[in-house]
Design an enzyme around this catalytic site. Structure first.
Site, PDB file in Angstrom:
ATOM      1  N   ARG A 142      71.993 -17.242  41.725  1.00 30.44           N
ATOM      2  CA  ARG A 142      72.927 -16.209  41.530  1.00 30.44           C
ATOM      3  C   ARG A 142      72.868 -14.775  40.173  1.00 30.44           C
ATOM      4  NH1 ARG A 142      75.435 -18.559  45.358  1.00 30.44           N
ATOM      5  NH2 ARG A 142      74.921 -18.726  47.256  1.00 30.44           N
ATOM      6  N   LYS A 164      63.344  -5.030  36.001  1.00 32.95           N
ATOM      7  CA  LYS A 164      62.374  -5.329  37.049  1.00 32.95           C
ATOM      8  C   LYS A 164      62.024  -6.300  36.069  1.00 32.95           C
ATOM      9  CE  LYS A 164      60.084  -0.904  39.093  1.00 32.95           C
ATOM     10  NZ  LYS A 164      58.508  -0.083  39.548  1.00 32.95           N
ATOM     11  N   GLU A 206      50.047   2.766  27.261  1.00 35.33           N
ATOM     12  CA  GLU A 206      51.641   3.342  27.959  1.00 35.33           C
ATOM     13  C   GLU A 206      52.699   4.201  27.309  1.00 35.33           C
ATOM     14  OE1 GLU A 206      52.671   1.743  31.250  1.00 35.33           O
ATOM     15  OE2 GLU A 206      50.875   0.280  30.963  1.00 35.33           O
ATOM     16  N   LYS A 248      61.501   5.964  28.186  1.00 29.16           N
ATOM     17  CA  LYS A 248      61.954   4.604  29.706  1.00 29.16           C
ATOM     18  C   LYS A 248      63.789   4.788  29.266  1.00 29.16           C
ATOM     19  CE  LYS A 248      60.387   1.387  31.855  1.00 29.16           C
ATOM     20  NZ  LYS A 248      59.708   0.101  32.056  1.00 29.16           N
ATOM     21  N   GLU A 258      64.237   2.556  41.088  1.00 28.66           N
ATOM     22  CA  GLU A 258      62.788   3.231  41.924  1.00 28.66           C
ATOM     23  C   GLU A 258      63.232   4.076  43.785  1.00 28.66           C
ATOM     24  OE1 GLU A 258      59.891   1.619  40.545  1.00 28.66           O
ATOM     25  OE2 GLU A 258      58.279   4.201  41.959  1.00 28.66           O
ATOM     26  N   ARG A 263      62.008   8.055  39.167  1.00 31.68           N
ATOM     27  CA  ARG A 263      61.258   6.425  38.337  1.00 31.68           C
ATOM     28  C   ARG A 263      59.337   6.384  38.675  1.00 31.68           C
ATOM     29  NH1 ARG A 263      64.175   0.314  36.982  1.00 31.68           N
ATOM     30  NH2 ARG A 263      62.390   0.043  36.429  1.00 31.68           N
ATOM     31  N   ASN A 267      54.349   5.927  36.903  1.00 25.71           N
ATOM     32  CA  ASN A 267      53.363   5.552  37.273  1.00 25.71           C
ATOM     33  C   ASN A 267      52.275   6.409  37.293  1.00 25.71           C
ATOM     34  OD1 ASN A 267      54.041   3.575  38.444  1.00 25.71           O
ATOM     35  ND2 ASN A 267      54.977   4.532  40.372  1.00 25.71           N
ATOM     36  N   HIS A 270      48.046   5.394  36.718  1.00 30.29           N
ATOM     37  CA  HIS A 270      48.474   3.902  37.525  1.00 30.29           C
ATOM     38  C   HIS A 270      47.858   4.329  39.054  1.00 30.29           C
ATOM     39  CE1 HIS A 270      50.753   3.340  34.134  1.00 30.29           C
ATOM     40  NE2 HIS A 270      50.896   1.604  34.511  1.00 30.29           N
ATOM     41  N   HIS A 274      45.859   1.209  38.961  1.00 29.08           N
ATOM     42  CA  HIS A 274      45.318  -0.380  39.395  1.00 29.08           C
ATOM     43  C   HIS A 274      44.106  -0.348  40.379  1.00 29.08           C
ATOM     44  CE1 HIS A 274      50.230  -0.156  39.232  1.00 29.08           C
ATOM     45  NE2 HIS A 274      49.357  -1.014  38.305  1.00 29.08           N
ATOM     46  N   HIS A 288      45.199  -4.299  31.530  1.00 32.48           N
ATOM     47  CA  HIS A 288      45.955  -3.371  32.846  1.00 32.48           C
ATOM     48  C   HIS A 288      45.486  -1.749  31.396  1.00 32.48           C
ATOM     49  CE1 HIS A 288      49.586  -1.128  35.100  1.00 32.48           C
ATOM     50  NE2 HIS A 288      49.696  -0.754  33.198  1.00 32.48           N
TER      51      HIS A 288
HETATM   52  N1  LIG Z   1      58.757  -5.658  34.141  1.00 35.04           N
HETATM   53  C1  LIG Z   1      58.223  -4.555  34.539  1.00 35.04           C
HETATM   54  O1  LIG Z   1      58.945  -3.309  34.676  1.00 35.04           O
HETATM   55  C2  LIG Z   1      56.833  -4.362  34.260  1.00 35.04           C
HETATM   56  C3  LIG Z   1      56.153  -3.396  32.934  1.00 35.04           C
HETATM   57  C4  LIG Z   1      55.351  -3.501  33.194  1.00 35.04           C
HETATM   58  C5  LIG Z   1      53.948  -4.330  32.794  1.00 35.04           C
HETATM   59  N2  LIG Z   1      55.163  -5.703  32.972  1.00 35.04           N
HETATM   60  C6  LIG Z   1      53.850  -6.591  33.520  1.00 35.04           C
HETATM   61  O2  LIG Z   1      53.965  -7.388  32.274  1.00 35.04           O
HETATM   62  C7  LIG Z   1      51.945  -8.173  32.035  1.00 35.04           C
HETATM   63  C8  LIG Z   1      51.726  -8.395  31.038  1.00 35.04           C
HETATM   64  O3  LIG Z   1      52.529  -8.574  29.871  1.00 35.04           O
HETATM   65  P1  LIG Z   1      51.120  -8.018  28.056  1.00 35.04           P
HETATM   66  O4  LIG Z   1      50.711  -6.979  28.241  1.00 35.04           O
HETATM   67  O5  LIG Z   1      52.679  -8.517  27.097  1.00 35.04           O
HETATM   68  O6  LIG Z   1      50.868  -9.514  28.130  1.00 35.04           O
HETATM   69  P2  LIG Z   1      51.302 -10.957  27.905  1.00 35.04           P
HETATM   70  O7  LIG Z   1      52.949 -11.394  28.163  1.00 35.04           O
HETATM   71  O8  LIG Z   1      50.038 -11.951  28.948  1.00 35.04           O
HETATM   72  O9  LIG Z   1      50.821 -12.050  26.523  1.00 35.04           O
HETATM   73  C9  LIG Z   1      49.716 -11.000  26.055  1.00 35.04           C
HETATM   74  C10 LIG Z   1      49.270 -12.454  25.741  1.00 35.04           C
HETATM   75  O10 LIG Z   1      49.517 -11.825  23.711  1.00 35.04           O
HETATM   76  C11 LIG Z   1      50.525 -13.248  23.550  1.00 35.04           C
HETATM   77  N3  LIG Z   1      51.403 -12.494  22.397  1.00 35.04           N
HETATM   78  C12 LIG Z   1      52.403 -12.549  22.483  1.00 35.04           C
HETATM   79  N4  LIG Z   1      53.793 -11.942  21.786  1.00 35.04           N
HETATM   80  C13 LIG Z   1      52.486 -11.700  20.638  1.00 35.04           C
HETATM   81  C14 LIG Z   1      52.346 -11.452  19.057  1.00 35.04           C
HETATM   82  N5  LIG Z   1      53.578 -11.264  18.862  1.00 35.04           N
HETATM   83  N6  LIG Z   1      51.464 -12.433  18.579  1.00 35.04           N
HETATM   84  C15 LIG Z   1      50.250 -12.934  18.875  1.00 35.04           C
HETATM   85  N7  LIG Z   1      50.016 -13.177  20.149  1.00 35.04           N
HETATM   86  C16 LIG Z   1      51.073 -12.833  21.570  1.00 35.04           C
HETATM   87  C17 LIG Z   1      50.341 -13.809  24.314  1.00 35.04           C
HETATM   88  O11 LIG Z   1      50.479 -15.381  24.648  1.00 35.04           O
HETATM   89  C18 LIG Z   1      49.302 -13.200  25.487  1.00 35.04           C
HETATM   90  O12 LIG Z   1      48.390 -14.450  25.619  1.00 35.04           O
HETATM   91  C19 LIG Z   1      51.646  -8.028  33.272  1.00 35.04           C
HETATM   92  O13 LIG Z   1      52.426  -9.750  34.074  1.00 35.04           O
HETATM   93  C20 LIG Z   1      52.528  -7.168  33.880  1.00 35.04           C
HETATM   94  O14 LIG Z   1      52.836  -6.860  35.424  1.00 35.04           O
HETATM   95  C21 LIG Z   1      56.042  -5.547  33.607  1.00 35.04           C
HETATM   96 ZN   LIG Z   2      51.947   0.332  33.147  1.00 29.84          ZN
END
Ligand SMILES: NC(=O)c1ccc[n+]([C@@H]2O[C@H](COP(=O)([O-])OP(=O)(O)OC[C@H]3O[C@@H](n4cnc5c(N)ncnc54)[C@H](O)[C@@H]3O)[C@@H](O)[C@H]2O)c1
Ligand SMILES: [Zn+2]
Length: 398
Positions: A142, A164, A206, A248, A258, A263, A267, A270, A274, A288
């Site tokens: 939990r 999130k 972003e 943020k 949200e 919040r 978007n 987006h 999306h 993305h």
């Molecule tokens: N929770 C939220 O509020 C929120 C907001 C936006 C996006 N997201 C989520 O985030 C995800 C995308 O995240 P992302 O863009 O970071 O992609 P990711 O986590 O897939 O990372 C991208 C790539 O970079 C590599 N990597 C990470 N750090 C590195 C570094 N320092 N040097 C070299 N390579 C490195 C990773 O291994 C991966 O292959 C999606 O699933 C999306 O839904 C969540």
């Molecule tokens: Zn985004």
């Protein structure tokens, strides 16, 4: 931007951004290569929560790209030195790990080493690791104390702050999730040196978004510093990451779950973005951030149709995204499919598509005032084959 080669001076190394959420408040610490302070940061962050106060172990969740770079070992050593024994679990890199199977692997690891409510989770990686490890932290026993250590630009400016967390269902992204605030976020912009350029660009989409939705002076900073940012100048990176986190944090503090609608301004870009991702296919041509870039331009043009914003402002946006090597259109995509995807957006009310649209650089509003005709005209422009693609070819640092 004064020229910098190294980050020898210390006056800007340790920005602390508070996220004010009453008892769930925490600090986002933004610095460059200050790993010596990591152990004490984690200890202090844990000490602020009941469960964390007696934490002596941590599950470090990371992926093989990061271990190949050797990024994890220094973090493990710093945790050990701070009296927190790390156990590291690797998940395969990529979106596929944000799944029930990925979560199950982490639950198994927690059970295997007899984790209890005082075991901390340290998410070391990009948004995939943060969302997955955060989801497991939200649900195991939990709720376990969570420390975010984001290593992609997107994770540093967006996903690590705000609470999130979640995983994907095969039929819908991010549909299984929770709100679970971390006890602390540790950001080392030095980690970005090894990040592939395309990932840096996606994070920049972003960052540009924050300027458009709430901070015109920041947008102007981005215009001024674009070259230094792409060259990963340490000062430039600290500035954009620090300011993005602050913006943020401001939004999240006012609308944590949200609910008030504030919040939702995050978007911007987006709704169309999306739809572009869906129609182009998640593994396809648009990542993305790229989809969001083209989405921000399309939504700004929609605002122009409503008489909300001047063509000059849109021109500035297009020029900045171009300089960052981000797309500003989506030539050739199917308009009907895009419209269909947007019609399914969960923000919509009574059959009308809801958009977050700019009034000016620095100010947006949520609206459902756009007619279907306006939306169709926007999409026609977005996918037009004669739409200016990126004049500065992608892949080129200007
Ligand atoms: N929770 C939220 O509020 C929120 C907001 C936006 C996006 N997201 C989520 O985030 C995800 C995308 O995240 P992302 O863009 O970071 O992609 P990711 O986590 O897939 O990372 C991208 C790539 O970079 C590599 N990597 C990470 N750090 C590195 C570094 N320092 N040097 C070299 N390579 C490195 C990773 O291994 C991966 O292959 C999606 O699933 C999306 O839904 C969540
Ligand atoms: Zn985004």
């Amino acid at each position: 931007m004064p020229p910098t080669g190294s980050v020898a001076d210390s006056e800007f190394l340790d920005e602390r951004v508070p996220v004010e959420l009453g008892p769930r408040s925490y600090i986002v610490r933004v610095g460059n290569r200050r790993l010596d302070a990591f152990g004490s940061f984690v200890r202090q962050a844990l000490d602020r929560s009941w469960a964390g106060r007696t934490s002596r172990t941590a599950l470090v969740v990371t992926d093989s790209n990061l271990t190949a770079l050797g990024l994890h070992s220094a973090y493990e050593a710093a945790l050990s030195a701070a009296g927190i024994e790390p156990v590291t679990v690797l998940v395969p890199p990529g979106e596929g790990s944000k799944s029930l199977a990925g979560a199950a692997k982490l639950y198994d690891a927690l059970v295997a080493f007899k984790a209890d409510r005082h075991t901390a989770i340290v998410a070391l990686g990009g948004g995939v690791i943060g969302d997955l490890a955060g989801f497991v932290a939200a649900t195991y026993a939990r709720g376990l104390p969570l420390v975010m250590v984001p290593t992609t630009l997107l994770a540093q400016v967006d996903s690590s702050v705000g609470g999130k967390v979640g995983i994907n269902h095969p039929a819908a992204k991010n549909i299984i999730g929770a709100f679970h605030q971390p006890v602390g976020v540790w950001i080392d912009t030095g980690a970005l040196d090894s990040l592939p350029l395309r990932e840096v660009r996606c994070g920049l989409a972003e960052v540009v978004k924050y300027g458009v939705i709430m901070d015109a002076p920041f947008f102007a900073d981005l215009e001024r510093d674009a070259r230094a940012i792409l060259a990963r100048d340490p000062r430039a990176l600290l500035h954009i990451v620090g300011r993005s986190c602050r913006l943020k944090a401001q939004v999240v503090a006012q609308d944590e779950r949200e609910e008030s609608g504030l919040r939702a301004i995050l978007n911007f870009g987006h709704t169309v973005g999306h739809a572009i991702e869906t129609v182009a296919g998640y593994a396809g041509e648009f990542q993305h951030g790229e989809a969001v870039a083209a989405g921000m331009v399309a939504e700004s043009r929609l605002a122009e149709r409503l008489g909300w914003i001047s063509p000059d402002a849109i021109e500035r946006l297009v020029r900045l995204l171009d300089r960052f090597g981000l797309p500003t259109s989506a030539p050739g995509l199917d308009r009907e499919h895009l419209l269909e995807a947007m019609s399914r957006d969960k923000k919509n009310r009574q059959g009308k598509i809801r958009f977050v649209l700019p009034r000016a650089i620095g100010r947006v509003e949520t609206t459902d005032a756009a007619s279907e005709e306006d939306v169709r005209a926007m999409l026609a422009e977005l996918v037009s084959l004669s739409a200016p693609e990126t004049p500065l070819s992608r892949g080129q640092i200007e």
